[in-house]
Each structure stands twice: as C-alpha cells, then as structure tokens.
Write an enzyme that holds these catalytic residues in place. Structure first.
Site, PDB file in Angstrom:
ATOM      1  CG  ASN A 195      -1.764   1.258   1.316  1.00  0.00           C
ATOM      2  OD1 ASN A 195      -2.517   1.528   0.385  1.00  0.00           O
ATOM      3  ND2 ASN A 195      -1.635   2.023   2.395  1.00  0.00           N
ATOM      4  CD  GLU A 196      -1.547   5.673  -0.297  1.00  0.00           C
ATOM      5  OE1 GLU A 196      -1.125   6.151   0.765  1.00  0.00           O
ATOM      6  OE2 GLU A 196      -2.606   6.035  -0.831  1.00  0.00           O
ATOM      7  CD  GLU A 251      -6.294   3.735  -1.318  1.00  0.00           C
ATOM      8  OE1 GLU A 251      -6.345   4.870  -0.802  1.00  0.00           O
ATOM      9  OE2 GLU A 251      -5.604   2.805  -0.873  1.00  0.00           O
ATOM     10  CD1 TRP A 272      -6.104  11.082   4.204  1.00  0.00           C
ATOM     11  CD2 TRP A 272      -4.827  12.675   3.292  1.00  0.00           C
ATOM     12  NE1 TRP A 272      -6.242  10.993   2.842  1.00  0.00           N
ATOM     13  CE2 TRP A 272      -5.465  11.944   2.255  1.00  0.00           C
ATOM     14  CE3 TRP A 272      -3.982  13.719   2.941  1.00  0.00           C
ATOM     15  CZ2 TRP A 272      -5.291  12.236   0.902  1.00  0.00           C
ATOM     16  CZ3 TRP A 272      -3.796  14.016   1.604  1.00  0.00           C
ATOM     17  CH2 TRP A 272      -4.453  13.287   0.598  1.00  0.00           C
ATOM     18  CD  GLU A 279      -8.182   5.892   6.483  1.00  0.00           C
ATOM     19  OE1 GLU A 279      -8.509   6.634   5.556  1.00  0.00           O
ATOM     20  OE2 GLU A 279      -7.626   4.791   6.315  1.00  0.00           O
ATOM     21  CD  GLN A 280     -13.319   7.585  15.182  1.00  0.00           C
ATOM     22  OE1 GLN A 280     -12.821   8.645  15.542  1.00  0.00           O
ATOM     23  NE2 GLN A 280     -13.893   6.746  16.016  1.00  0.00           N
TER      24      GLN A 280
END
Lengths: 530, 530, 530
Positions: B16-17, B162, B170, B210-211
C-alpha cells in the site's frame, strides 16, 4: 507539621501549574497497567478500539505505544484519561499528608491554567478544596469565560492565585495593560466569584528568567507606576468586603464544557481552524450578553438549577451522560446542542445512531453527513441572513413533530436548502440541534431567541458591548459590579429594577443614565431580585 | 497458493502506497554496496562527484554519509536511484512468488501516489503489469495530468485504485467535493484511460484513524448522501462498458517527465517557489487545451508516435538521452525545451557545453547565465506583452541560422533586450529553447503557436476553460467524454467533425450547441477520426 | 615553514567563517572550568546569578547546564563570553605557529560574517592583524554599516575577503545583482575602507554544493557575462591605487555596538520584532546621511576623536564602561542613549539604579517603566508629529536642570503626556536619553538636530536617498567616492567645498550639478578639508 496548626495560615497551595505529562518508560508501564485494569483482557481492548482496522491488533498490553497525536482515537482518549488519573494520584500524594496535620479550616488548592487541556480539571478538583487559577488572559470576554470555568469546577467561589501587575514576559509580544485596566480586571474577577486576587510578582528579582515580568515594586525596591492603582484597588476591596461576604454568582443558564469532547475534536479537527474552545466562547459571549451569569460546567454535574443548557461541541456523548441530560430535559429543560455533538461514545468510537448519538431518537432527527468548511456558507436563521462557519451538517428529521429552523443557501449542493437546526419536544422540555457555528450577528440573534424561549432573559441584557455587569447574590442582598472594558467613556441606562446604592459613593446615582469612564468600575448593593 | 488459480480473482495488488525510504544502518550498508557496484573504485566515485571541492574526498565507500538534502548533488541523485532500485527489489520479492502460483490472466499492481517523488516510477513499473494510483487530487487540471502520468508509465490504460467518496481526513482542511463532482471526476478518470475507479472507503469503521474520512455507507450501515451519486455512476459505467472496451487515449504530443531532472531541481531550487511539478503543469494545461490528449512520459520511452514533445525542465540530460531525442527530431519531431534544461549530466555534474548540454550544438545556441526570479520580468513573445516568471536565462546564438523569438524588456540589465527563445532546424525537425516560464496568457499563446507549427491542433481546441473533452479510441470507434468541471452550467459548440451519438440518451443532440449543467457529463460514441 | 619566508605571500587567512559553538560533553566541561576560574566558588556564582530565585541554586559547577536560550540571563551571557574565549584560544592555536615562521610583513586574518553574533568580534580581532569579512549583503545601507563594523574592530582599513560575482546559492531566493551593481558595491567597500575586494567564486566546479553560486568564469571555463564588469573594476582599482594609498575614512561620530548588550536583548526580546541590529541600523542610516563617515565601535574603545556618540541599545552597562563614557562626556562629548540602555550590569542582572543604571545620576533622570509595543504610539519630537515604535519608556527627571524633549500623545494611559527624551549637562558635554525608536522621518529630524548640536554636520549632508558619498583621507589629500545605488540616473549638487578632480576622466566636472547613471560611480581627489 510546622504550620499545620498555625491559625494564621488560611490554606495550602500545592505545586505550581501542573502541566505536561511524562513520556518516559515508567509512564509507558503505568499506562499499560492502567489499561489492563480498565479493559481486563487485551481482546476486550482490541474490540473496543477496533484494532483489526489498519492491522493494529495487540496481543499484549505491553505492545501499546504512547502518543498524544495521530494515533487510534481510542488510544488518544485513554491516554488523556490516564494522565488525568496520574495527576490525581500526584495531588493526593500531597494532600493526604497535609490533611493529617492541617486544621479543618485550612483549605488545599493549586494553581491551574484556564483552558489548558492536559488533564480533566473536573476530575482533578474533586481532590482539592478550593479552585485557584492563574489569570494571564488579555481578552475580557474570554477572561469572563475562564472565571466561570474556574467557578464551575466546584460550583463555588474561587481564587485568582496569580495575575500580572501590567504585563508578562513569556509571550512573543508582551504588551502592557492600559492604565486602569488592571483594576478593572480585578473587579471583573470578583464579579465572577473570585474571593482573592493575587499578583505575580511583587518586586523584581535582580537576575533570573523573569526580569522583564511586570512588578509592583521595581528593581530599586520603590513603587513602580502601577503601585498606586493596586493600592487603590486594595482599599476598595477592604471597603467592599463586608458586602461581598457570603455572595456568589448564580446562573439559570449553563454552557457544557466536556474534556473528552474537547480532546476528541482536537485529535481530529478535520478543518484546522476548528478550535473547540473558540467554539465554546463563540456561544459564551451572546449567552452572557443576554442571560447574565453563565455557569461553565461539565455535563455530569447537577443540572437542576438551570433552565437552558448550551452544548456547543458535545462530541463524546456516552449513554449515561445522555440519560442524565434527558432526565433534566424531561423536567422542562431546554438543551441546545451545537455542531459535532453526539458523534462518539466513551471509547471515542463512532456512535452507529449517527449524531447526536443516544439523543437522536429524542431529537427526532439525525445528522446524515458533516462538512468541514473553510469558506463560510450562506444561511437564514432567526430572521437573519448570515453565514455558517467552519462546520455544517445535513439534518434528517425522522419524526413528523420535529420542527426545522432556518435553511442553508446555495453552496456545495449537499447543504443547499437543508435545515440549519431542528428541535423536538421531550417531556416538558425540548432538545434543539444547531448544525453549524453561525457568524457572530446571526448567533447573537439565535441565542437571544433561545434565552427568551427559556425565560432566562436578564434585566441587564443588551448593555453596550464594552460594558460588563456582574451579579453576586447572598441570602439578603445582591452586589452589582459594572465595568467599562473600553479605553473611552461609555454611557448607558441601568434599569430601575436594578437600582441600588453605590458602595463607594452613596451620593452617586445608581440607576437611570450612567456614564463609566474608560476602565471605570462601579459597585452597587441592591435588594435580591424577586 | 490459495487464490492463485481462482479465476474470479482478476489480479493482485501488493502492498500500500510505497513511500519513504529507511535511513537506518542497514540502508547505509546497502547504499555503500550499491555505490561500490556502480563505481568500482572509490577513486572513480571521487572523480565523478568532484569531491576534491570542499575537501570531501573519501578513501572508503563506508565513509559516505546518507542525506536527502544539502549534500553533494551527485550523492543526492545516487541516493534517489539507490532507493528506486531498493523498491524494485522489494516489489520483486512479492511478484516472484505470486507469479509462480498465479494464473497468466491475473495482473499484479500496486497503488502509487501521483507526483510522489520518492522513487522513479518509470523504473518501478517495469516490474508490474498494471498501473494503479490513488487519486486524492482536488484540482481537475492537475488531476488530468496525474491520470496521464499514470497512463504514461506503461503507455496503456490504468486503474484508479483509490479515490474518496466526497472528502478525506488527512489534510489540514478536508473539504468536500460538491454534489455531482465525484461523478464528474470518475468520468474524467475514464476519459484519461482508467478502466476501473475504486472508492476508499466503503463503510466507516467505528473506531480507528479514518473516522472522518468520506464513506459511501455511514456508521449506521445505511447509505450516506453520496451513495446515490455513486450508484448512478455504477449504472452508467455498466451501460458504457461495451463502448469503452478496447479503447484508450492516443496522443500526438508528449510532455517529458524525468525523475532525475525533478530531483536535481528540487535539491537546488535557487528560488524557493520553483517547483518542478508546477513547471510541468504550467505547460500541461495549455498543451492539453490546444492539442487534446497529452502523454506524460519519460524521455527514455519510444517517441515515434509524437509530432511535438515539450520538456519544461529537462535539467539532467545525459548524452544517451540527448541522442535518443535527436534521432526523433531528425525524423521531423519538434522538441521544445523549457528553462533549466540540459544543465547536468548523469552524475548531476554541470555540463561544460553549458545549457542545453549535449543539445547545445544542435540548438545553435547556449545559455550564458541563468537568473532566479521572485519578481516577474517583462517580455514580448508570440505577439503577447507578458512576463517571465521564476527563472530567466540569457541565450547566446552560436550559428547564423539560429532563429530568435521574442525579447525581454528592461529589468536587471542583464536580460534587457535578450531573446526569450531560440530555435534551430535539425534534420527534418527542430529544437526550440524557451528560457523562462511565461505568465499563463503568454504561455497559452506560445504553446498554441507550437501546437499549430507541429500540426497537432485538436478539433476540440479552445473549449471554454471549465470544459474538458477526453477521447478514447479503439479499432473501430471513438468515445468522447465531455465534462463540465464548474458548479454552474456552461454552453459551447461541439464541432461537426466530432458529431456522434449520446451513449445514455441517443435522442439528445451530440454536436452543435451543447449546454452542460454544473458538473455535467456527456458520453458520445463517434466514428474514428480520419 | 614552506611559505613563511616567501615574500610573495602577503598574509595568511586562517580557517573559514568561524561560526557555531559545540554543545558536546567536552564543551560542558570546559564551560564549567571557565566558570570556576571566573567565580572561584559556587556560592559566588549563585549570588551573582540570583539562583535562589526559581530554586536554581547549584552546589557544584558540574551541575550547571548549557543552553543558549530560555535560561538564567546570567548563564546565557556567560556562555557567550565563554564561547568567545574558546574561539580566541582556537585562533591562537593557529596564529602562534604561523608567527614563528612568518615574515614580519605577513599579516594574519580570517573571514568573519557581518553582524553574526556567535562571539564578540572586538575580543577576537585582538588576536588578528587585519579584519577580513565576507560580504553577501544585499541592502546597500546595511552593507555600509557592516563595512564600518569591520573597520571599527581595529579602527583601520580592512579586506572584503569574499563577495559574490552576481548572486549566491544558499538563500531561499538567490536573486542576481543588477548589471553594474557589483561594481558599485565594490567601490562602496573601498569607500568605507576596504583595501581589497575578493570574489567567490572564480570558476564553477562541475559538481559539489555550489553549482548554482555566481561565478566569473562559467562551467565551460569561458567568461561569464559578469566577467567584463569585474574586468573594468580591476582596471579602475589599478588606476586609483596610488590615490587611495595611505587613505582611510575618519569619523567625528560613532555608533556603539556592544555585544553583551545585543546578546542580552536577544535573549529577552519582550516584543518579537525588537531586533537589536535593526535598532542599530535605524540610527545608522540618518547618522551617516547627516554626519558622513560613522565609526561602528565598542564602548570600550578610545573615544577621544568623536564629538557625538550614539548608543541605541546599550542594555548592559557595567560601572567601568559608564566611567569610560563619562570621562569623554565631561570633556565635551555628546552621548545619545537609545531605549533599553543601562538596564543591566556585567552579570546581566538588573541595575537597581534603574535605567540608565550608573549613568542615571548624571542624566538627572531614570526610567520608571518600559513598555514593549506592537502598535506604534503617537509622539511629538524635533518639531515632528510622529510615532514611537517597538519600545517606549516613561522617564522621571530627578534634577531641576534636566531638560525634556518632546512628549508622547495619548495611547495606553501610562505614556500619555510623558517626555520622549531627556538631556542633562555633564561637565563640558551632555547626555541625552531617547526612550523609543521613532519612525524614520522623526528619527531623521531628531538625528539631524543632534548632529547639528554637536557640530558634526557633513558638507555632504542631505544628498538624495540613493546617492552615497564616501571620503577617505590621507596625509595630503582626500578621495571622494560617489555612488548611485539606484537603477536609474540621479542628479544632485556637489558643494563647492568638495570640488576636486575626477580620477578617471579629469575633463569631467567634479563639483556643481552632477548626474550619475544607474549604479554609476565617480571617484575624485580633492585637498584635505580644513
């Protein structure tokens, strides 16, 4: 042991400005033990913290890191609560031996720091007798709120343990108070419930870090220019003491200040200018302007004496707190929730009821989506065309009896035409949810409406912007302190209902048209309001 | 082994990234070994890096420090190349075992991050089958360039692995896309060659970092407001899939994006606002506006299909790259070099030919001096009175057939009256050197002239500023995607040459005057252009 | 030993730009030993540093921490003095062996850095023969002050050991000097007493950290565009050398630059924009404009040749320095003290005389309170209605013969109506204390008045703002350098008293109306003034 039975000692101040926590290995261990005590098993913690997300699952409490930012929101909130409990234990290490030797008349206090958010002051002050705070604030409205915050910790009068005689030395720019302003601010403290105002510092130490801090006596030991002003103040306090004795401010409205909510928002601001304290003070100003005395309290406190409670950012709203609020609402209370309210539970997890969480069924509405804002959005509310700032939410009524108030104008498409607020009857009271922070003029109008609806309008509402009126009530009389916080004179009308006697010069008019010079203060005694 | 032969698995995304490198002792050792392999002897390295300057001479590879800023430019460039090679090795550690067990039809991809400059994406993607990228961009023109960047890594269609359904959490300020904008951006991705658009995240996890990130389904599991928009999009994609099948964008113009050049400029910006990516996108905008599809590629790629190539900041220009470009120019290509081009060789050392280095003899001119700018300087170019921004250079023709274009107005004395650009015929083609980044209006005019000279003007040139037209061509038809990136409706004329059939509503006009509502999208099929 | 007796070696430059100190354990130990040597006993140190305040009392020198900010002011000042002594010892480690082998005619120098405050340059230069400094300044007035600073270290001519041929590469924005400006600045250096101007760098190294630094010869080894300008300059210097031989600037006014005072203010700025160097240069500009040549010296130097001395921020004023100044005042000197003067003693402790400390009895006044300012305050001074900036103080006359000058307008109440300055006769001279930094126009008017009162007005006073006149005087003639620091031509009148002969073109007029082109320079020889 040496001073414990000395009757000339009125009390004990422990330590100085409790502040930053430690992040050392011992603190890590203590945190792990604290978590183990709270959660029992690591599986329980993993579940509450949703650690399966982002592969954070722990197999041992010892693996849990310590951070105070950019971590799992549950961890961050627990860390703050652990730090609070650690400070409580630190305080008790000092109060326990003192109490073994002290006279029952001697109080124990410490000096806390306004809005400082390093621990939960409501918890900490349970272990102390008297609230003391260090007042180095420069804006008088924010200062008013901080005094009410100090009074609210224990719902009783407090001390200003430190304030500066002119200026400080630790800001990037250390500007002096104007001539007369130090006296005016001391009277403001008293008006909000201070029973003492102590100055730091008396005389300059010739070397050391505070050479540039304001003093009452200079490096030569002689009076500094501010000496005369503080001397006058001392004489006034002496004269006023009998009238002030046994009085304190009493409020019909309260502003909820909840540390878990402040922390939760600060951890995840979403827009960088969203400051939970500024959100509180945005509501505090108009509330005080319209309703007079305001209590700043935690949602867990006794609510029975209030008619209106405003909760601008009650982000963390566990079930038990919701029930405590509901019980009060059912008896006739008006609860106004602001944006971001009721989003999280006690674990800082999202509440699947959607906002305002456990109150959503009673509001008859929920928030379907929030929008952080940099550019304000147009809205219409309380007969005012204004703007919503910083945050806006779309509200979805779920009950036919839910009322909507105002609507958003065109902006991002999602908000266009949506209600700005909704309200719903609950028992004898009602809950209102306001989905943004309106601009100052619109918020003034909206708060005035709330205050009127709850029958809490003060007879001293709508005084000029720079004039502050403070009331302290005792068993048989009331003291009114009127302060002009401006540099220049202000004239205004004091209503007949507040007519009294000037405490320092009984020949002066104490009702009708009054002119206060720049930084002028007048103190009246009057009969208690009916 | 478990999924390798499962035909319902279409492919594999590893990791991932990929992002930041390590600076730990193991990384140091690996860097030293890598350098030793590259240079053989420390004497060779010392010579190439000019370490005798500033007394940097090494006697052992083990002495070489690791820094990613403020060091010898040769060291800095080698470090980036070492990091790239290390990521390649990391990727192969995953692709090798997967390929042993996977079906030949299963692709392997990872999700990269737009302009991220931590490694050379052209090198990395040689080890992967499909380009995937995470699209969290907010400016549509920059987003267009990033899609073309993704497509350019392998010169074929790609996936958006994504993108957010509304907003992220963020950034310092996490603002929401307007209603309709998410759909418009998804169609933009397709228009630029995306064969899939995947949203992060589907449903809110109740706790974790990540709410506040955008979701399609809320914390209650029910559709969030954006759900309907994405549902519509899904239906549109299903309908459009047969027409899109086998199509992709094809370009006659290319923009050169060279990682060593970006790195070299970033290490030594000379003026702090000089951003090599902004320099690229300054040229990308007008190029796309005039020429239609633009490929963003590395100078090492196959150039045969292009008529015009623009290299805004080809700072590092080794001999072999110069020869590759020259070969293409000689066959008729038009090469436009921007400021700072051809200054350095493969070791990030100054090229003693002076700029543009190995191309200087073919340009018939060189740069005698560069000037970093904060205040723009006046110039006249392409019949426009404008400004040169950020950088300007004095050009000295060395051949009587060299043509000059435009001139600088009065500023620092050195630039006054000097040519802004020079060009020179090379074989059937020509090389042009532009010595500044003109303001937007002047650059538009200048690029239009270049596009016309190279016979690459699009039939869709000069559409209104907020309207984007994307073409995907297959063997027997073309798909045209028209997007209004503005909040408000825009009307424009679609030329008869682009007349087609509306894919979703064939009764609607697909040429002549067209009005697209705010964030409106229309998709046409049409015959392939002649 | 190799070059020591080589007569073609004119001198020795040791090291390069002495800069930051070490904070390593060895430095700690050396600091502790240095303190022990200075204070003898830890009790003595504790007393001088007032360590009982804030519970800082040490029982051993080894406990004393090392910080260069936010510590006890006495510690901070001692640290700077220790660092100075350590650099002196470092320099002597190099000069001692060189002098054992060098010819008596060979000088030893190093290259220092303008206003750099890491050590006390007055102390350091006692161990060197010649002052050298690296001139990368961009503002010509500040550059003038820095040249005078360099000349003042030893009160004799100096060298510019480095300056750039166009631009540097280590600033955030590295802008080029205009065409002609490099020559103008070289002549400015000479006008202020430079006997050499050396350029860094001659030719670009092909790799390494200074690829973007200005050069005289490019990466190709051929002249860069600036080559011709420097070539002209070289020819001019050759022609002018005989006339310049044996000449140097001579001043009747001095500006006091005291490192302990600069450090003390920098440690405790009280308002963030209070920059002690900017306070110095605020006074330098009008002083040079009115009085001509200005010496920038330390208060410990010989003062006999001056009529007027300005000390803008003599914050640390020990008894012996005060006596040195008083002796000069008594002989007829005019001393102008600026705000913040005379606050501290040699230990950086508050002087209980209040400001200006030991001079207060002679001033017949003291400062009762200082006020840091962000907003300027109104004042009236020298027939000018202006503003006081950054700092203001209330002055209390203590002697009936003390004169007051100007008064503050209404602002914070404390300053309203108070005198801006006071002065008092002392022997044949006088001391004046100015309690703020007036705005530029008011300060110009005020300084002009001081210069006139002290009979130090230059015949070249009040030239246009961009024109600089520099005088170097020898035993039998004077050299006048006139420089236009503007891009565009300026015309002005040169008074008959300064009539001379143009050194490069004797046919040109050298008095009356003169027009200098942009960056124009003219050099005249004239008889010494009477």
């Amino acid at each position: 042991m040496r001073y414990g039975h000395n009757p000339t000692i009125v009390g004990w101040q422990i330590d100085n400005e409790l502040a930053e926590p430690s992040f050392d290995p011992e603190a890590h261990k203590a945190f792990h033990a604290w978590l183990q005590h709270k959660y029992g098993t690591i599986q329980n913690l993993n579940q509450k913290w949703w650690t399966s997300y982002w592969s954070q699952t722990y197999s041992d409490f010892g693996q849990i890191p310590v951070h105070d930012a950019e971590e799992n929101p549950a961890l961050l909130l627990n860390w703050k609560q652990f730090v609070t409990d650690t400070w409580v234990s630190y305080v008790r290490n000092q109060t326990t031996p003192i109490r073994q030797h002290a006279l029952p008349s001697q109080f124990i206090t410490t000096n806390t720091m306004g809005w400082f958010d390093g621990f939960d002051g409501y918890t900490l002050h349970q272990s102390l007798d008297l609230v003391g705070w260090d007042d180095y604030e420069t804006d008088w409205t924010d200062n008013a709120a901080r005094h009410d915050l100090a009074r609210g910790y224990k719902n009783k009068n407090f001390w200003v343990t430190e304030t500066d005689p002119g200026f400080v030395n630790w800001r990037p720019n250390n500007l002096a108070h104007d001539k007369g302003e130090v006296r005016a601010l001391a009277w403001q403290a008293v008006g909000h419930g201070a029973d003492a105002v102590e100055y730091w510092q008396w005389r300059a130490a010739l070397n050391g870090q505070e050479q540039y801090h304001g003093v009452i006596a200079g490096a030569d030991g002689n009076p500094a220019p501010i000496y005369a002003e503080i001397q006058t103040l001392g004489a006034e306090f002496e004269k006023a003491a009998p009238a002030l004795q046994g009085t304190s401010p009493h409020a019909q409205v309260a502003l909820l200040h909840d540390m878990p909510s402040r922390w939760a928002i600060s951890f995840q601001k979403q827009v960088e200018d969203f400051n939970p304290v500024k959100a509180l003070t945005a509501f505090y100003g108009p509330l005080r302007h319209q309703a007079g005395t305001v209590d700043v309290i935690s949602p867990q406190q006794n609510l029975a004496s209030y008619k209106l409670i405003v909760a601008p950012g009650l982000n963390v709203l566990p079930q038990d707190t919701a029930e405590h609020l509901l019980e009060w609402v059912r008896q006739g209370g008006h609860l106004l929730l602001g944006p971001r309210s009721g989003m999280k539970d006690a674990e800082n997890a999202l509440d699947p009821h959607l906002q305002p969480g456990p109150l959503a069924p009673f509001l008859g509405a929920h928030v379907s989506q929030f929008y952080g804002l940099v550019q304000p959005v147009p809205l219409s509310l309380a007969q005012t065309q204004g703007k919503g700032t910083l945050w806006a939410e779309t509200l979805v009524p779920t009950d036919p009896t839910t009322q909507t108030e105002g609507f958003y104008g065109p902006s991002n498409g999602w908000l266009d035409g949506q209600p700005v607020a909704v309200s719903h009857q609950v028992g004898k009271g009602k809950i209102t949810y306001l989905s943004t922070i309106p601009d100052a003029a619109t918020l003034d109008a909206y708060i005035k409406k709330q205050v009127q609806d709850a029958s809490t309008l003060s007879p001293l509402a709508d005084l000029p912007a720079d004039i502050e009126a403070c009331l302290r009530t005792g068993t048989d009389h009331t003291v009114l302190v009127l302060i002009n916080h401006a540099r220049t004179p202000v004239t205004f009308t004091l209503p007949q209902a507040m007519a009294g006697t000037d405490l320092f010069d009984p020949r002066q008019a104490a009702s009708g048209q009054i002119t206060l010079p720049g930084y002028g203060v007048r103190v009246f005694t009057l009969p208690n309001p009916a």
